[in-house]
Design an enzyme around this catalytic site. Structure first.
Site, short mmCIF file in Angstrom:
data_model
loop_
_atom_site.label_atom_id
_atom_site.label_comp_id
_atom_site.label_asym_id
_atom_site.label_seq_id
_atom_site.Cartn_x
_atom_site.Cartn_y
_atom_site.Cartn_z
N LYS A 196 8.17 -2.87 2.23
CA LYS A 196 7.20 -3.73 1.55
C LYS A 196 7.95 -4.75 0.72
O LYS A 196 9.07 -4.49 0.29
CB LYS A 196 6.32 -2.88 0.62
CG LYS A 196 5.01 -3.52 0.27
CD LYS A 196 3.98 -3.25 1.33
CE LYS A 196 2.66 -3.92 1.07
NZ LYS A 196 1.62 -3.38 1.96
N THR A 213 -7.62 -4.80 9.47
CA THR A 213 -7.60 -3.77 8.42
C THR A 213 -9.04 -3.34 8.09
O THR A 213 -9.34 -2.13 8.07
CB THR A 213 -6.88 -4.27 7.16
OG1 THR A 213 -5.66 -4.90 7.55
CG2 THR A 213 -6.59 -3.14 6.21
N LYS A 272 8.65 -2.21 8.42
CA LYS A 272 7.44 -3.01 8.66
C LYS A 272 6.53 -2.85 7.47
O LYS A 272 6.26 -1.73 7.03
CB LYS A 272 6.75 -2.49 9.94
CG LYS A 272 5.49 -3.26 10.29
CD LYS A 272 5.82 -4.49 11.11
CE LYS A 272 4.68 -5.51 11.12
NZ LYS A 272 4.66 -6.40 9.91
N GLY A 331 1.49 -10.08 5.83
CA GLY A 331 0.75 -10.41 4.61
C GLY A 331 0.32 -9.18 3.82
O GLY A 331 0.43 -8.05 4.28
N ASP A 332 -0.14 -9.43 2.63
CA ASP A 332 -0.78 -8.42 1.78
C ASP A 332 -1.56 -9.25 0.75
O ASP A 332 -1.86 -10.43 1.01
CB ASP A 332 0.28 -7.51 1.13
CG ASP A 332 -0.32 -6.22 0.54
OD1 ASP A 332 -0.58 -5.28 1.30
OD2 ASP A 332 -0.55 -6.17 -0.70
N LYS A 365 2.00 5.72 6.63
CA LYS A 365 0.92 5.00 7.31
C LYS A 365 1.37 4.54 8.69
O LYS A 365 0.69 4.74 9.70
CB LYS A 365 0.52 3.78 6.46
CG LYS A 365 -0.62 2.96 7.03
CD LYS A 365 -0.71 1.56 6.39
CE LYS A 365 -0.79 1.59 4.89
NZ LYS A 365 -1.18 0.27 4.33
N ASN A 370 -9.39 -10.43 2.63
CA ASN A 370 -9.39 -10.17 4.05
C ASN A 370 -9.93 -8.79 4.43
O ASN A 370 -10.75 -8.66 5.35
CB ASN A 370 -7.92 -10.26 4.47
CG ASN A 370 -7.78 -10.65 5.88
OD1 ASN A 370 -8.56 -11.46 6.37
ND2 ASN A 370 -6.82 -10.07 6.55
N GLN A 390 3.58 2.97 3.06
CA GLN A 390 3.66 2.28 4.35
C GLN A 390 4.42 3.12 5.37
O GLN A 390 4.08 3.14 6.56
CB GLN A 390 4.37 0.94 4.15
CG GLN A 390 4.17 -0.05 5.27
CD GLN A 390 2.86 -0.81 5.17
OE1 GLN A 390 2.50 -1.28 4.10
NE2 GLN A 390 2.15 -0.91 6.27
N1 GLU Z 1 -0.14 -5.23 4.06
C1 GLU Z 1 -0.76 -4.45 5.10
C2 GLU Z 1 -0.68 -2.98 4.76
O1 GLU Z 1 -0.75 -2.63 3.60
C3 GLU Z 1 -0.26 -4.81 6.48
C4 GLU Z 1 1.22 -4.74 6.70
C5 GLU Z 1 1.67 -5.30 8.06
O2 GLU Z 1 0.86 -5.78 8.82
O3 GLU Z 1 2.87 -5.20 8.28
O4 GLU Z 1 -0.61 -2.13 5.59
#
Ligand code: GLU
Length: 449
Positions: free
Chosen positions: A129, A213, A93, A168-169, A117, A244, A114
């Site tokens: 990612k 976020t 994810k 997204g990112d 996290k 965002n 990630q």
């Molecule tokens: N890009 C965001 C992050 O850095 C969200 C990733 C997601 O929702 O999967 O955590």
């Protein structure tokens, strides 16, 4: 630089050698390994079966060509990436980033971050990612659509609701997710809502995902301030970025009584002593897709645009870097400390350089690392997956209250872990260890995989 446990040094050397030239990945891996020294002395079992070395090696790295046709009928080529880092806790994810700076090292560092996290959220998601060196700036809507479709023509074979769930990112929001979802649906002939998150509300998106976020970062800071007996009320805040994350961090700070006086984009920052007018920023960024400099033209009153300047020169008590990696360096940290900053939280991924982090910690500034403070986005993505799986759609209030609860839990996990390991107040150490232990325990249970 902090020191690294001698047992972990060979692992770091392998990481550096195996991923040569990938500076951001080295930086992220070094920071986590620095924190793990205390785990190794307390739990030598994590040394068994080369577990730490395996955790530093992505499970799979995919690099592909993305050809597309621009509005002048010219063929353009970009490079696409998906690094599927760790699936011990759930499907990979993590977001997709479209930005010219993207390369395999950047995506690898983001996938690594990630993983921990996502573990911190306590939800069943692994880490990954993706992205491309495609630059969305100045592209027409049709060009964006054709690029997203071509990107998905390759990516679709590697993802799925039980396999890998992108979102997204930087450079990828609801519009791009919509184009990618449409192509995925067409290629697979199935409405697999949980394959992407950050979707539009009408076809399976979650309420509060867009805000999550930024809101989450501010919830985290609220807990951190409360721990030191204070709050946002009347505090002067600076938030870098105007995407965002920044927009909704500013909104929540204002709701909690803080005063946001500056935000930025890659061309400079705006300073508004009356407090940033968020509706105007939203109009410029979300509707017009314009530049932050437009703010001064559109807003009457006491605001100015500082072209090319550093937003960290603006005195504040709370600083929230919400733009991109390594945007706040040692010199910026010194300025912030001199100007009386009391708390810094990373809304972006790794926006503070290691030197800046050390300076904040030495000066007694409360410091929240991104993998904890910005986990609200991916946590709400996991809530979106949950809604998709149960064919449900929650209210904004319900989703936000789950987000608030998750952020409070993450804060407490980081805080308590730092105490348990003899480093009270060190949220970097607390986040790295708490995230690591969850992933490591799951990997350990599964044997050598
Ligand atoms: N890009 C965001 C992050 O850095 C969200 C990733 C997601 O929702 O999967 O955590």
């Amino acid at each position: 630089m902090n020191s690294i446990d001698e047992k972990l040094q060979p692992i770091l050397s392998t990481v550096l050698h195996r991923n040569s030239g990938e500076a951001e990945f080295h930086q992220a891996a070094r920071e986590v390994l620095e924190s793990l020294g205390r785990v190794v002395s307390k739990h030598p079992e994590y040394f068994d079966e080369a577990l730490i070395e395996r955790i530093c090696e992505p499970e799979r790295q995919i690099i592909f060509r993305v050809p597309w046709i621009d509005d002048n009928n010219q063929v353009q080529i970009n490079r696409g990436f998906r690094v599927q880092f760790n699936s011990a806790l759930g499907p990979y994810k993590g977001g997709i980033r479209f930005h010219p700076s993207v390369n395999v090292g950047i995506i690898k560092f983001l996938g690594f971050e990630q993983t921990f996290k996502n573990a911190l959220t306590g939800l069943p998601i692994g880490g990954g990612k993706g992205g491309s060196d495609f630059d969305p700036k100045g592209k027409s809507d049709r060009e964006i659509m054709r690029f997203c479709q071509s990107f998905m023509i390759e990516l679709h074979r590697h993802i799925g609701e039980y396999v890998d769930v992108p979102a997204g990112d930087i450079g990828v929001g609801a519009r791009e997710i919509g184009y990618m979802f449409g192509m995925y649906k067409r290629l697979n002939n199935r409405f697999e809502a949980g394959v992407l998150t950050g979707k539009g509300l009408v076809y399976g998106g979650s309420r509060a995902r867009k805000e999550a976020t930024g809101f989450g970062t501010v919830y985290f800071v609220r807990s951190m301030l409360a721990q030191s007996g204070t709050d946002f009320d009347g505090k002067r805040c600076v938030v870098s970025g105007s995407g965002n994350v920044a927009i909704y961090a500013m909104e929540k700070v204002q709701e909690f009584g803080g005063r946001v006086v500056a935000c930025s984009d890659s061309s400079g920052y705006i300073l508004d002593e009356d407090g940033i007018d968020l509706e105007l920023v939203k109009q410029i960024k979300e509707v017009n897709r314009g530049r932050i400099a437009d703010y001064v033209e559109l807003k009457r009153g006491n605001s100015k645009f500082v072209k090319g300047g550093s937003i960290w020169d603006v005195p504040c008590e709370i600083a929230l870097p919400c733009a991109t990696q390594n945007e706040l360096n040692g010199a910026n940290a010194k300025t912030l400390i001199k100007n009386g900053v009391i708390a810094v939280a990373e809304g972006a991924n790794m926006p503070c350089t290691p030197e800046a982090v050390q300076l904040f910690q030495k000066a007694g500034v409360l410091f929240a690392p991104g993998k904890a403070a910005n986990a609200g986005g991916v946590a709400t993505s996991a809530l979106e997956m949950q809604q998709n799986a149960s064919r449900d759609s929650w209210s904004f209030a319900k989703t936000e209250s789950r987000l608030e609860e998750i952020m409070t839990n993450i804060h407490d996990a980081c805080h308590n872990t730092a105490e348990e390991y003899g480093a009270p107040g060190d949220y970097v150490l607390g986040a790295n260890i708490a995230g690591f232990v969850r992933v490591a325990d799951a990997m350990h249970a599964m044997g050598v995989i």
